[in-house]
Motif scaffolding. Structure first.
Motif, PDB file in Angstrom:
ATOM      1  N   TYR A 148       0.824  -1.209   0.000  1.00  0.00           N
ATOM      2  CA  TYR A 148       0.000   0.000   0.000  1.00  0.00           C
ATOM      3  C   TYR A 148       0.856   1.257   0.000  1.00  0.00           C
ATOM      4  O   TYR A 148       0.636   2.182  -0.792  1.00  0.00           O
ATOM      5  CB  TYR A 148      -0.921  -0.010   1.218  1.00  0.00           C
ATOM      6  CG  TYR A 148      -1.681   1.284   1.423  1.00  0.00           C
ATOM      7  CD1 TYR A 148      -2.803   1.580   0.654  1.00  0.00           C
ATOM      8  CD2 TYR A 148      -1.244   2.213   2.360  1.00  0.00           C
ATOM      9  CE1 TYR A 148      -3.493   2.774   0.832  1.00  0.00           C
ATOM     10  CE2 TYR A 148      -1.933   3.409   2.544  1.00  0.00           C
ATOM     11  CZ  TYR A 148      -3.042   3.688   1.778  1.00  0.00           C
ATOM     12  OH  TYR A 148      -3.713   4.881   1.948  1.00  0.00           O
ATOM     13  N   PHE A 149       1.851   1.292   0.894  1.00  0.00           N
ATOM     14  CA  PHE A 149       2.694   2.480   0.978  1.00  0.00           C
ATOM     15  C   PHE A 149       3.725   2.535  -0.151  1.00  0.00           C
ATOM     16  O   PHE A 149       4.003   3.610  -0.685  1.00  0.00           O
ATOM     17  CB  PHE A 149       3.386   2.534   2.342  1.00  0.00           C
ATOM     18  CG  PHE A 149       2.447   2.846   3.470  1.00  0.00           C
ATOM     19  CD1 PHE A 149       1.909   4.119   3.618  1.00  0.00           C
ATOM     20  CD2 PHE A 149       2.061   1.867   4.366  1.00  0.00           C
ATOM     21  CE1 PHE A 149       1.014   4.407   4.643  1.00  0.00           C
ATOM     22  CE2 PHE A 149       1.180   2.145   5.394  1.00  0.00           C
ATOM     23  CZ  PHE A 149       0.648   3.417   5.534  1.00  0.00           C
ATOM     24  N   SER A 151       3.371   1.561  -3.139  1.00  0.00           N
ATOM     25  CA  SER A 151       2.738   1.950  -4.402  1.00  0.00           C
ATOM     26  C   SER A 151       2.547   3.459  -4.517  1.00  0.00           C
ATOM     27  O   SER A 151       2.298   3.975  -5.609  1.00  0.00           O
ATOM     28  CB  SER A 151       1.383   1.247  -4.557  1.00  0.00           C
ATOM     29  OG  SER A 151       0.479   1.664  -3.548  1.00  0.00           O
ATOM     30  N   LYS A 152       2.652   4.179  -3.395  1.00  0.00           N
ATOM     31  CA  LYS A 152       2.548   5.638  -3.453  1.00  0.00           C
ATOM     32  C   LYS A 152       3.782   6.267  -4.076  1.00  0.00           C
ATOM     33  O   LYS A 152       3.731   7.395  -4.585  1.00  0.00           O
ATOM     34  CB  LYS A 152       2.350   6.211  -2.041  1.00  0.00           C
ATOM     35  CG  LYS A 152       1.030   5.843  -1.378  1.00  0.00           C
ATOM     36  CD  LYS A 152       0.926   6.474  -0.011  1.00  0.00           C
ATOM     37  CE  LYS A 152      -0.356   6.061   0.707  1.00  0.00           C
ATOM     38  NZ  LYS A 152      -1.568   6.534   0.001  1.00  0.00           N
ATOM     39  N   ARG A 265       6.690  11.617  -7.003  1.00  0.00           N
ATOM     40  CA  ARG A 265       5.488  10.781  -6.951  1.00  0.00           C
ATOM     41  C   ARG A 265       4.647  11.101  -5.715  1.00  0.00           C
ATOM     42  O   ARG A 265       3.414  11.053  -5.768  1.00  0.00           O
ATOM     43  CB  ARG A 265       5.861   9.304  -6.980  1.00  0.00           C
ATOM     44  CG  ARG A 265       6.321   8.830  -8.359  1.00  0.00           C
ATOM     45  CD  ARG A 265       6.551   7.333  -8.386  1.00  0.00           C
ATOM     46  NE  ARG A 265       5.352   6.575  -8.052  1.00  0.00           N
ATOM     47  CZ  ARG A 265       4.372   6.277  -8.915  1.00  0.00           C
ATOM     48  NH1 ARG A 265       4.451   6.685 -10.177  1.00  0.00           N
ATOM     49  NH2 ARG A 265       3.326   5.572  -8.535  1.00  0.00           N
ATOM     50  N   LEU A 266       5.289  11.437  -4.605  1.00  0.00           N
ATOM     51  CA  LEU A 266       4.536  11.827  -3.408  1.00  0.00           C
ATOM     52  C   LEU A 266       3.732  13.100  -3.663  1.00  0.00           C
ATOM     53  O   LEU A 266       2.576  13.212  -3.250  1.00  0.00           O
ATOM     54  CB  LEU A 266       5.485  12.025  -2.231  1.00  0.00           C
ATOM     55  CG  LEU A 266       5.907  10.770  -1.461  1.00  0.00           C
ATOM     56  CD1 LEU A 266       6.926  11.134  -0.388  1.00  0.00           C
ATOM     57  CD2 LEU A 266       4.697  10.086  -0.839  1.00  0.00           C
ATOM     58  N   PHE A 269       0.786  12.261  -5.785  1.00  0.00           N
ATOM     59  CA  PHE A 269      -0.258  11.589  -5.016  1.00  0.00           C
ATOM     60  C   PHE A 269      -1.032  12.577  -4.159  1.00  0.00           C
ATOM     61  O   PHE A 269      -2.275  12.530  -4.091  1.00  0.00           O
ATOM     62  CB  PHE A 269       0.348  10.498  -4.129  1.00  0.00           C
ATOM     63  CG  PHE A 269      -0.650   9.898  -3.179  1.00  0.00           C
ATOM     64  CD1 PHE A 269      -1.553   8.941  -3.618  1.00  0.00           C
ATOM     65  CD2 PHE A 269      -0.708  10.312  -1.855  1.00  0.00           C
ATOM     66  CE1 PHE A 269      -2.482   8.400  -2.740  1.00  0.00           C
ATOM     67  CE2 PHE A 269      -1.643   9.778  -0.977  1.00  0.00           C
ATOM     68  CZ  PHE A 269      -2.535   8.821  -1.429  1.00  0.00           C
ATOM     69  N   GLU A 270      -0.316  13.465  -3.473  1.00  0.00           N
ATOM     70  CA  GLU A 270      -0.985  14.427  -2.597  1.00  0.00           C
ATOM     71  C   GLU A 270      -1.908  15.336  -3.391  1.00  0.00           C
ATOM     72  O   GLU A 270      -3.020  15.655  -2.958  1.00  0.00           O
ATOM     73  CB  GLU A 270       0.056  15.247  -1.836  1.00  0.00           C
ATOM     74  CG  GLU A 270       0.792  14.472  -0.756  1.00  0.00           C
ATOM     75  CD  GLU A 270      -0.144  13.916   0.310  1.00  0.00           C
ATOM     76  OE1 GLU A 270      -1.203  14.528   0.559  1.00  0.00           O
ATOM     77  OE2 GLU A 270       0.175  12.852   0.875  1.00  0.00           O
ATOM     78  N   ALA A 273      -4.937  13.219  -4.297  1.00  0.00           N
ATOM     79  CA  ALA A 273      -5.779  12.955  -3.130  1.00  0.00           C
ATOM     80  C   ALA A 273      -6.552  14.202  -2.712  1.00  0.00           C
ATOM     81  O   ALA A 273      -7.725  14.118  -2.329  1.00  0.00           O
ATOM     82  CB  ALA A 273      -4.902  12.466  -1.964  1.00  0.00           C
TER      83      ALA A 273
END
Length: 281
Positions: A148-149, A151-152, A265-266, A269-270, A273
């Motif tokens: 899960y983590f 893949s972020k 990538r983080l 994602f943020e 989201a």
């Protein structure tokens, strides 16, 4: 096992952490852990008979651990047995089980004073596209947690948490798609499918990083890098606090191995989201 015997077994197991043992030597190590309560008083011949190996194999095993011979190893076993702490006053079984996990984490922290193996594992896994993560039965939740983590920050993380005839198909597909390494999380009671999948992955050309409970795990000699973390054994079902911590340490090292790509990538994602209003805070 009562709590005192469990603690003695854990101390005996610590002797083997980080050691590169042959299959025969792992049988001897398993025997000493299984018979931890009396191991310190067994002769080399008695250990050989219990483990189903030759007496010279027991001597070579002791020397592989850095001792001059089996008598020196037996003296160490006796010291471990005599130094076993007494039961803490006023603590119930549940408290002792939870407090034992703090001891596991302390030992893990001590083992991590050198990060060579963690960094080597991180480099292998961070470079793999896709990245298969194997975890069957008891290890399935931990594989999912890691996946899960991961893949972020890493593209195409594939969690393999179900066995059966399709497992080899998914490994073959990952290899065909370019995967060069696999993370295998294999915890007691060591599912046969997990052990066989690791062997198949190695035969197919994967580099294998293993998170498992000890250096004498059945996959220790097959994996390229072994990251041991003890499991708690004082409740009806094992506690996996140590392996979970090791998984997150490994993921941290993977992020450190590719900081710019991870940060990008983080941020992506943020932003996604936030746009989709995924989280309350």
């Amino acid at each position: 096992m009562n709590d005192g015997v469990v603690r003695t077994a854990e101390r005996v197991l610590d002797l083997f952490q980080g050691a590169r043992l042959t299959p025969t030597q792992r049988r001897i190590a398993h025997c000493l852990v299984e018979h931890a309560a009396k191991a310190a008083y067994l002769s080399a011949a008695e250990v050989a008979e219990l483990a189903g190996v030759s007496q010279p194999s027991v001597t070579r095993f002791a020397m592989a651990l850095g001792y001059s011979g089996y008598p020196a190893l037996r003296r160490e076993l006796r010291a471990l047995s005599s130094d076993a702490p007494s039961e803490p006053a006023g603590q119930n079984t549940i408290q002792r089980a939870v407090l034992a996990e703090t001891e596991h984490l302390r030992r893990l922290a001590d083992d991590l004073h050198r990060l060579d193996d963690v960094r080597a594992a991180a480099a292998l896994l961070a470079a793999s596209r896709p990245l298969p993560v194997l975890g069957l039965r008891a290890a399935a939740p931990l594989a999912g947690y890691f996946g899960y983590f991961a893949s972020k920050v890493f593209p195409d993380v594939r969690v393999l948490d179900t066995g059966g005839t399709g497992l080899q198909d998914r490994l073959d597909q990952a290899r065909a798609a370019g995967a060069g390494a696999m993370l295998a999380i294999v915890l007691p009671r060591y599912p046969r499918e997990s052990v066989e999948a690791v062997r198949e992955a190695k035969a197919a050309g994967f580099a294998v990083v293993a998170i498992t409970d000890s250096a004498v795990s059945p996959i220790a000699d097959t994996a390229d890098v072994v990251l041991p973390a003890a499991v708690g054994t004082q409740l009806v079902f094992d506690l996996h606090t140590g392996p979970m911590a090791m998984a997150m340490v490994l993921l941290e090292a993977m992020c450190d191995a590719a900081p710019e790509a991870v940060q990008s990538r983080l941020e992506e994602f943020e932003a996604s989201a936030t746009r989709r209003n995924v989280f309350v805070v």
